[in-house]
Motif scaffolding. Structure first.
Motif, PDB file in Angstrom:
ATOM      1  N   ILE A 119       0.834  -1.203   0.000  1.00  0.00           N
ATOM      2  CA  ILE A 119       0.000   0.000   0.000  1.00  0.00           C
ATOM      3  C   ILE A 119       0.868   1.252   0.000  1.00  0.00           C
ATOM      4  O   ILE A 119       0.671   2.162  -0.803  1.00  0.00           O
ATOM      5  CB  ILE A 119      -0.943   0.016   1.227  1.00  0.00           C
ATOM      6  N   ASN A 120       1.840   1.291   0.906  1.00  0.00           N
ATOM      7  CA  ASN A 120       2.606   2.519   1.128  1.00  0.00           C
ATOM      8  C   ASN A 120       3.772   2.729   0.168  1.00  0.00           C
ATOM      9  O   ASN A 120       4.286   3.846   0.083  1.00  0.00           O
ATOM     10  CB  ASN A 120       3.091   2.563   2.577  1.00  0.00           C
ATOM     11  N   LYS A 121       4.164   1.697  -0.560  1.00  0.00           N
ATOM     12  CA  LYS A 121       5.272   1.858  -1.508  1.00  0.00           C
ATOM     13  C   LYS A 121       4.829   1.697  -2.956  1.00  0.00           C
ATOM     14  O   LYS A 121       5.329   2.388  -3.832  1.00  0.00           O
ATOM     15  CB  LYS A 121       6.382   0.856  -1.197  1.00  0.00           C
ATOM     16  N   GLU A 122       3.932   0.771  -3.223  1.00  0.00           N
ATOM     17  CA  GLU A 122       3.550   0.474  -4.602  1.00  0.00           C
ATOM     18  C   GLU A 122       2.250   1.151  -5.021  1.00  0.00           C
ATOM     19  O   GLU A 122       2.191   1.752  -6.089  1.00  0.00           O
ATOM     20  CB  GLU A 122       3.452  -1.041  -4.819  1.00  0.00           C
ATOM     21  N   ASP A 123       1.223   1.049  -4.203  1.00  0.00           N
ATOM     22  CA  ASP A 123      -0.071   1.607  -4.599  1.00  0.00           C
ATOM     23  C   ASP A 123      -0.031   3.129  -4.701  1.00  0.00           C
ATOM     24  O   ASP A 123      -0.755   3.706  -5.513  1.00  0.00           O
ATOM     25  CB  ASP A 123      -1.174   1.165  -3.635  1.00  0.00           C
ATOM     26  N   VAL A 124       0.806   3.770  -3.919  1.00  0.00           N
ATOM     27  CA  VAL A 124       0.896   5.234  -4.012  1.00  0.00           C
ATOM     28  C   VAL A 124       1.428   5.673  -5.380  1.00  0.00           C
ATOM     29  O   VAL A 124       1.190   6.805  -5.797  1.00  0.00           O
ATOM     30  CB  VAL A 124       1.763   5.834  -2.878  1.00  0.00           C
ATOM     31  N   LYS A 125       2.113   4.778  -6.082  1.00  0.00           N
ATOM     32  CA  LYS A 125       2.647   5.122  -7.407  1.00  0.00           C
ATOM     33  C   LYS A 125       1.538   5.318  -8.433  1.00  0.00           C
ATOM     34  O   LYS A 125       1.657   6.147  -9.328  1.00  0.00           O
ATOM     35  CB  LYS A 125       3.622   4.043  -7.888  1.00  0.00           C
ATOM     36  N   TYR A 126       0.476   4.526  -8.357  1.00  0.00           N
ATOM     37  CA  TYR A 126      -0.593   4.683  -9.338  1.00  0.00           C
ATOM     38  C   TYR A 126      -1.642   5.699  -8.916  1.00  0.00           C
ATOM     39  O   TYR A 126      -2.467   6.124  -9.716  1.00  0.00           O
ATOM     40  CB  TYR A 126      -1.240   3.336  -9.696  1.00  0.00           C
ATOM     41  N   ALA A 127      -1.631   6.101  -7.659  1.00  0.00           N
ATOM     42  CA  ALA A 127      -2.662   7.000  -7.128  1.00  0.00           C
ATOM     43  C   ALA A 127      -2.824   8.284  -7.952  1.00  0.00           C
ATOM     44  O   ALA A 127      -3.961   8.661  -8.261  1.00  0.00           O
ATOM     45  CB  ALA A 127      -2.391   7.321  -5.665  1.00  0.00           C
ATOM     46  N   PRO A 128      -1.748   8.966  -8.349  1.00  0.00           N
ATOM     47  CA  PRO A 128      -1.943  10.198  -9.137  1.00  0.00           C
ATOM     48  C   PRO A 128      -2.669   9.949 -10.468  1.00  0.00           C
ATOM     49  O   PRO A 128      -3.462  10.781 -10.908  1.00  0.00           O
ATOM     50  CB  PRO A 128      -0.517  10.700  -9.391  1.00  0.00           C
ATOM     51  N   PHE A 129      -2.423   8.806 -11.085  1.00  0.00           N
ATOM     52  CA  PHE A 129      -3.079   8.479 -12.347  1.00  0.00           C
ATOM     53  C   PHE A 129      -4.579   8.265 -12.128  1.00  0.00           C
ATOM     54  O   PHE A 129      -5.402   8.713 -12.919  1.00  0.00           O
ATOM     55  CB  PHE A 129      -2.449   7.232 -12.980  1.00  0.00           C
ATOM     56  N   LEU A 130      -4.918   7.567 -11.041  1.00  0.00           N
ATOM     57  CA  LEU A 130      -6.327   7.313 -10.752  1.00  0.00           C
ATOM     58  C   LEU A 130      -7.043   8.583 -10.311  1.00  0.00           C
ATOM     59  O   LEU A 130      -8.200   8.814 -10.681  1.00  0.00           O
ATOM     60  CB  LEU A 130      -6.471   6.220  -9.689  1.00  0.00           C
ATOM     61  N   LYS A 131      -6.345   9.433  -9.565  1.00  0.00           N
ATOM     62  CA  LYS A 131      -6.946  10.703  -9.144  1.00  0.00           C
ATOM     63  C   LYS A 131      -7.261  11.566 -10.367  1.00  0.00           C
ATOM     64  O   LYS A 131      -8.319  12.190 -10.441  1.00  0.00           O
ATOM     65  CB  LYS A 131      -6.020  11.451  -8.189  1.00  0.00           C
ATOM     66  N   LYS A 132      -6.352  11.573 -11.327  1.00  0.00           N
ATOM     67  CA  LYS A 132      -6.567  12.333 -12.564  1.00  0.00           C
ATOM     68  C   LYS A 132      -7.790  11.787 -13.300  1.00  0.00           C
ATOM     69  O   LYS A 132      -8.618  12.550 -13.797  1.00  0.00           O
ATOM     70  CB  LYS A 132      -5.328  12.266 -13.445  1.00  0.00           C
ATOM     71  N   LEU A 133      -7.908  10.470 -13.352  1.00  0.00           N
ATOM     72  CA  LEU A 133      -9.057   9.835 -13.988  1.00  0.00           C
ATOM     73  C   LEU A 133     -10.344  10.225 -13.266  1.00  0.00           C
ATOM     74  O   LEU A 133     -11.328  10.616 -13.908  1.00  0.00           O
ATOM     75  CB  LEU A 133      -8.902   8.305 -13.957  1.00  0.00           C
ATOM     76  N   LEU A 134     -10.348  10.147 -11.952  1.00  0.00           N
ATOM     77  CA  LEU A 134     -11.552  10.488 -11.184  1.00  0.00           C
ATOM     78  C   LEU A 134     -11.903  11.970 -11.327  1.00  0.00           C
ATOM     79  O   LEU A 134     -13.069  12.332 -11.410  1.00  0.00           O
ATOM     80  CB  LEU A 134     -11.368  10.109  -9.711  1.00  0.00           C
ATOM     81  N   ASP A 135     -10.874  12.827 -11.376  1.00  0.00           N
ATOM     82  CA  ASP A 135     -11.101  14.258 -11.519  1.00  0.00           C
ATOM     83  C   ASP A 135     -11.650  14.619 -12.897  1.00  0.00           C
ATOM     84  O   ASP A 135     -12.363  15.603 -13.064  1.00  0.00           O
ATOM     85  CB  ASP A 135      -9.818  15.050 -11.260  1.00  0.00           C
ATOM     86  N   SER A 136     -11.305  13.799 -13.897  1.00  0.00           N
ATOM     87  CA  SER A 136     -11.738  14.092 -15.272  1.00  0.00           C
ATOM     88  C   SER A 136     -13.208  13.761 -15.496  1.00  0.00           C
ATOM     89  O   SER A 136     -13.764  14.074 -16.521  1.00  0.00           O
ATOM     90  CB  SER A 136     -10.881  13.316 -16.276  1.00  0.00           C
ATOM     91  N   LYS A 137     -13.801  13.068 -14.552  1.00  0.00           N
ATOM     92  CA  LYS A 137     -15.200  12.662 -14.606  1.00  0.00           C
ATOM     93  C   LYS A 137     -15.479  11.700 -15.769  1.00  0.00           C
ATOM     94  O   LYS A 137     -16.629  11.444 -16.094  1.00  0.00           O
ATOM     95  CB  LYS A 137     -16.128  13.868 -14.680  1.00  0.00           C
ATOM     96  N   SER A 138     -14.428  11.153 -16.380  1.00  0.00           N
ATOM     97  CA  SER A 138     -14.641  10.158 -17.433  1.00  0.00           C
ATOM     98  C   SER A 138     -14.705   8.770 -16.824  1.00  0.00           C
ATOM     99  O   SER A 138     -14.748   7.777 -17.509  1.00  0.00           O
ATOM    100  CB  SER A 138     -13.521  10.226 -18.480  1.00  0.00           C
ATOM    101  N   PHE A 139     -14.685   8.739 -15.516  1.00  0.00           N
ATOM    102  CA  PHE A 139     -14.753   7.498 -14.757  1.00  0.00           C
ATOM    103  C   PHE A 139     -16.177   7.028 -14.760  1.00  0.00           C
ATOM    104  O   PHE A 139     -16.639   6.096 -15.124  1.00  0.00           O
ATOM    105  CB  PHE A 139     -14.261   7.742 -13.322  1.00  0.00           C
TER     106      PHE A 139
END
Length: 139
Positions: A119-139
């Motif tokens: 969680i703290n080393k690997e999952d944080v790496k993809y978090a910015p990509f998913l946040k961008k997706l969620l922010d774009s509302k194309s989710f």
């Protein structure tokens, strides 16, 4: 009895994706339940059903993560999926070992180290990509 919780969830463990954070907490909760039964002397009888629950929940969680990473075009998705497969395999092997040798602590230690590290080393790496997706509302 020692500390009832083996892993105390902290907001520092959140990666900022609500469904992923919720699933992570669910996995940690299952690990804490196993710890509770070990502490109360019932670890050997509860390990098998707990591991079945954990394996099924982890499968749902990994499918969720992988679908979101794919939709977000996460560039390291293949490596992350390989990590997931390794976790599932190692967990199954340790679960079999722990059940047949009445050693539930070995699986507990592995799960704590792997999940918090992942969680703290690997999952944080993809978090910015998913946040961008969620922010774009194309989710």
């Amino acid at each position: 009895m020692n500390n009832i919780l083996y892993i105390v969830w902290s907001d520092n463990n959140n990666i900022g994706i609500p469904i992923i954070d919720e699933q992570h907490r669910g996995i940690i909760s299952t690990i804490n339940s196993l710890h509770y039964f070990i502490q109360t002397g019932h670890g050997d009888e509860i390990i098998k059903p707990t591991m079945i629950i954990l394996e099924q929940y982890v499968d749902i969680h990994f499918k969720t993560e992988e679908a979101l990473m794919k939709k977000a075009n996460y560039p390291d998705i293949k490596d992350h999926i390989v990590m997931h497969k390794k976790l599932v395999e190692k967990t199954k092997n340790l679960s079999i070992y722990a059940s047949s040798n009445n050693d539930s602590n070995i699986i507990l230690k592995f799960l704590k180290e792997w999940w918090l590290g992942h969680i703290n080393k690997e999952d944080v790496k993809y978090a910015p990509f998913l946040k961008k997706l969620l922010d774009s509302k194309s989710f």
